[in-house]
Design an enzyme around this catalytic site. Structure first.
Site, PDB file in Angstrom:
ATOM      1  N   GLU A   1      -6.888   3.914  -5.276  1.00 23.40           N
ATOM      2  CA  GLU A   1      -8.070   4.269  -4.501  1.00 23.40           C
ATOM      3  C   GLU A   1      -8.480   5.674  -4.918  1.00 23.40           C
ATOM      4  O   GLU A   1      -7.695   6.614  -4.795  1.00 23.40           O
ATOM      5  CB  GLU A   1      -7.744   4.242  -3.001  1.00 23.40           C
TER       6      GLU A   1
ATOM      7  N   HIS B   1     -10.880  -1.802   5.041  1.00 29.98           N
ATOM      8  CA  HIS B   1     -10.631  -1.387   6.424  1.00 29.98           C
ATOM      9  C   HIS B   1     -11.293  -0.063   6.788  1.00 29.98           C
ATOM     10  O   HIS B   1     -11.182   0.374   7.927  1.00 29.98           O
ATOM     11  CB  HIS B   1      -9.116  -1.297   6.628  1.00 29.98           C
ATOM     12  N   ASP B   2     -11.935   0.591   5.825  1.00 30.03           N
ATOM     13  CA  ASP B   2     -12.607   1.869   6.098  1.00 30.03           C
ATOM     14  C   ASP B   2     -14.125   1.740   6.078  1.00 30.03           C
ATOM     15  O   ASP B   2     -14.832   2.718   6.334  1.00 30.03           O
ATOM     16  CB  ASP B   2     -12.249   2.901   5.009  1.00 30.03           C
TER      17      ASP B   2
ATOM     18  N   ASP C   1      -2.928   4.692  -2.288  1.00 27.91           N
ATOM     19  CA  ASP C   1      -3.893   5.345  -1.400  1.00 27.91           C
ATOM     20  C   ASP C   1      -4.345   6.690  -1.988  1.00 27.91           C
ATOM     21  O   ASP C   1      -3.493   7.470  -2.460  1.00 27.91           O
ATOM     22  CB  ASP C   1      -3.178   5.577  -0.056  1.00 27.91           C
TER      23      ASP C   1
ATOM     24  N   ASP D   1       0.843  -1.184   0.000  1.00 27.97           N
ATOM     25  CA  ASP D   1       0.000   0.000   0.000  1.00 27.97           C
ATOM     26  C   ASP D   1       0.891   1.251   0.000  1.00 27.97           C
ATOM     27  O   ASP D   1       1.632   1.477   0.957  1.00 27.97           O
ATOM     28  CB  ASP D   1      -0.833  -0.058   1.291  1.00 27.97           C
TER      29      ASP D   1
HETATM   30  C1  NOJ Z   1      -7.597   5.973   2.601  1.00 31.39           C
HETATM   31  C2  NOJ Z   1      -7.262   4.860   3.535  1.00 31.39           C
HETATM   32  O1  NOJ Z   1      -7.931   3.718   3.104  1.00 31.39           O
HETATM   33  C3  NOJ Z   1      -7.668   5.315   4.915  1.00 31.39           C
HETATM   34  O2  NOJ Z   1      -7.620   4.282   5.867  1.00 31.39           O
HETATM   35  C4  NOJ Z   1      -6.791   6.474   5.309  1.00 31.39           C
HETATM   36  O3  NOJ Z   1      -7.232   7.015   6.533  1.00 31.39           O
HETATM   37  C5  NOJ Z   1      -6.822   7.579   4.248  1.00 31.39           C
HETATM   38  N1  NOJ Z   1      -6.741   7.085   2.911  1.00 31.39           N
HETATM   39  C6  NOJ Z   1      -5.671   8.529   4.453  1.00 31.39           C
HETATM   40  O4  NOJ Z   1      -4.478   7.900   4.097  1.00 31.39           O
END
Ligand code: NOJ
Length: 545
Positions: free
Chosen positions: A246, A320-321, A196, A96
């Site tokens: 992402e 994970h979010d 990311d 990542d």
């Molecule tokens: C996206 C990530 O998936 C998340 O967990 C993170 O807080 C933010 N980007 C900032 O890096």
């Protein structure tokens, strides 16, 4: 060259996956110890969220050093062993890359703070008075997106936490530094990268207030983002590796460009539009039941749009979010198993590369925390306060967190019914979800009808049938709000997939006849229906000879 249509990716959040050394925190050796389990799923790649040196204010998305491993997760030797042992089992490791920002503890930022001009230019600093941030933009984690440094009399941009400073990609030196990071990991043998929030890297030339929103319209898919990605991919030679970006608040047009192979940018994109259909007025912290019509039309637009212009989707419900999908669009109670399987079928039979987030293959549910003290996530803690200040009661704010917090995804992986769900020998860093005694790997290994074994079948089907890997997609029953059905066609194969998104029986007025071979489903097999059972899923394959 990666076969994107044939592949499935398994996502690991190391902190919550498996603790090998009994400190309550998951680690890299924990992943190594569980490689046989991961291999048994049939996946091709393992994406690990960051385990680099970091103050862990955002659990590793605040990187202090991209080339060092945080001791809590292990050592560089552990990572090398992970890469080698995954490869022995036919799986590639994807790392990542958090390149939109660094931790403020990163050496570059520390040098900037010390006033070194060269490093001030690595970030987005603006002159200004202490009481007036350069713009009214809001941070994703709440509050202003700018932070003041009195010693420099300057503000720096931080779209996330105050300890995550946005990098200045306009500066070629920054781009060169980041390319070196990619080269380093490529040399170590990793097989791919997840980038990311990579569509946020190009900020506008002029910073202005946003009177219509939080500022994102100025920096999402910004002016030079495609140029920067092309350069990064070209100069690091990762075009043929698996790469996923992402994309935050992006558009279909941009994602086509990011992922169309002719553009030589990335293999595929995550977009989040389908995971906002339960946000009231687009606000994550305002609850609303899911709008299934919108969900259907979003999938249709993205599937057919990407197909038409040769883009490629990363297919996913969980990460994970995100809250757990079975708690969100399924049913944690009576139809837990049926709905977990139905949601899996929807994603795994579509055009794109499916991603499974640890525990999703078990139908893991939201955390169900009753107390604010149980939450660990910076975003959840900030927004709890923001909600209270905005007038919500404590219980109301807690209910929002129970449904929306990122910690719902971060509870320890449920390996067995023993102490701490077999995740650790110590109390874990974050509280377990309450149902680990019934929902766990050990139980599901023994049950041939389990959610886990259903996922294994879906992954194997994708490997076996070209129509799942590369078939054209067309959507069916547009007028039926709760029915998500589509056909896929490839040469002489035709796949028919029908899913009932609801917990009610749905009558199909004209009835449906399925021809060909039954591939998978979550109820006993039938050939004809005039109704679908709650959360029913059916997949048939017709082969013309
Ligand atoms: C996206 C990530 O998936 C998340 O967990 C993170 O807080 C933010 N980007 C900032 O890096």
């Amino acid at each position: 060259m990666t076969d994107l249509g044939k592949s499935t990716v398994y996502q690991i959040y190391p902190k919550s996956f498996y603790d090998s050394n009994g400190d309550g925190i998951g680690d890299i050796r924990g992943i190594i110890e569980k490689l046989d389990y991961i291999q048994s799923l049939g996946v091709d790649y393992i994406w690990c969220t960051p385990f680099f040196l970091s103050p862990l204010n955002d659990n590793g998305y605040d990187v202090e050093n991209y080339l060092k491993i945080h001791p809590v997760f292990g050592t560089m030797e552990d990572v090398e062993e992970l890469i080698a042992k995954a490869e022995e089992r036919g799986m590639g490791i994807m790392l990542d890359m958090v390149f939109n920002h660094t931790s403020t503890r990163h050496e570059w930022f520390q040098k900037a703070l010390a006033g070194e001009k060269e490093y001030i230019d690595y970030y987005i600093f603006r002159e200004g008075e202490e009481d007036t941030p350069p713009t009214n933009w809001q941070s994703k984690f709440g509050g202003s997106a700018w932070e003041y440094v009195p010693s420099l009399k300057k503000w720096y941009l931080r779209l996330y936490d105050r300890t995550q400073a946005d990098l200045n990609w306009e500066n070629p030196k920054v781009r060169e530094e980041l390319k070196e990071v990619i080269r380093f990991w490529k040399k170590k043998g990793v097989k791919g990268f997840r980038f990311d929030v990579v569509n946020l890297i190009s900020k506008p030339a002029v910073f202005e207030d946003d009177f219509q929103g939080d500022g994102r319209r100025f920096y999402c898919d910004g002016p030079h983002v495609h140029e920067f990605l092309k350069e990064l991919v070209r100069d690091t030679g990762i075009k043929d590796m698996i790469t996923v970006g992402e994309m935050s608040s992006t558009t279909l047009e941009n994602c086509i460009r990011y992922s169309n192979p002719e553009e030589k940018e990335l293999s595929m994109c995550f977009n989040f539009h389908h995971l906002k259909v339960d946000y009231k007025d687009g606000d994550k912290w305002e609850l609303m039941p899911p709008d299934y019509r919108k969900l259907k039309s979003l999938f249709e637009d993205w599937q057919t749009g990407m197909q038409k212009y040769h883009g490629w989707n990363a297919l996913f419900w969980c990460n994970h979010d995100q809250p757990r999908i079975v708690s969100r669009f399924g049913d944690e109670g009576k139809y837990w198993k049926e709905s977990a399987k139905m949601l899996a079928t929807m994603i795994h039979m579509l055009r794109g590369t499916p991603y499974i987030y640890q525990g999703e293959e078990l139908g893991m549910t939201n955390a169900g925390y009753q107390d604010i003290c149980q939450y660990q996530d910076v975003e959840s803690i900030n927004y709890y306060d923001i909600m209270l200040k905005a007038g919500k009661g404590r219980e109301e704010a807690l209910e929002v967190l129970r449904q929306r917090s990122r910690d719902n995804a971060r509870t320890p992986m449920q390996w067995d019914a023993g102490a701490y769900a077999g995740f650790s020998k110590q109390e874990p860093w974050i509280a377990l979800a309450g149902n680990y005694q019934s929902v766990n790997v050990e139980n599901q290994e023994k049950d041939k009808d389990s959610v886990l074994n259903y996922y294994r079948k879906l992954i194997a089907l994708r490997k076996e049938y070209p129509v799942i890997q590369k078939g054209a997609v067309a959507f069916l029953y547009p007028e039926q709000e709760k029915i998500f059905a589509f056909r896929r066609i490839w040469e002489n194969q035709e796949l028919f997939v029908i899913n009932n998104l609801s917990g009610q029986v749905v009558s199909m007025e004209d009835g449906i006849t399925c021809e060909g071979k039954y591939l998978i489903g979550n109820y006993p097999v039938k050939k004809e229906w005039n109704q679908l059972e709650p959360y029913e899923s059916i997949v048939y394959l017709k082969e013309r000879i």
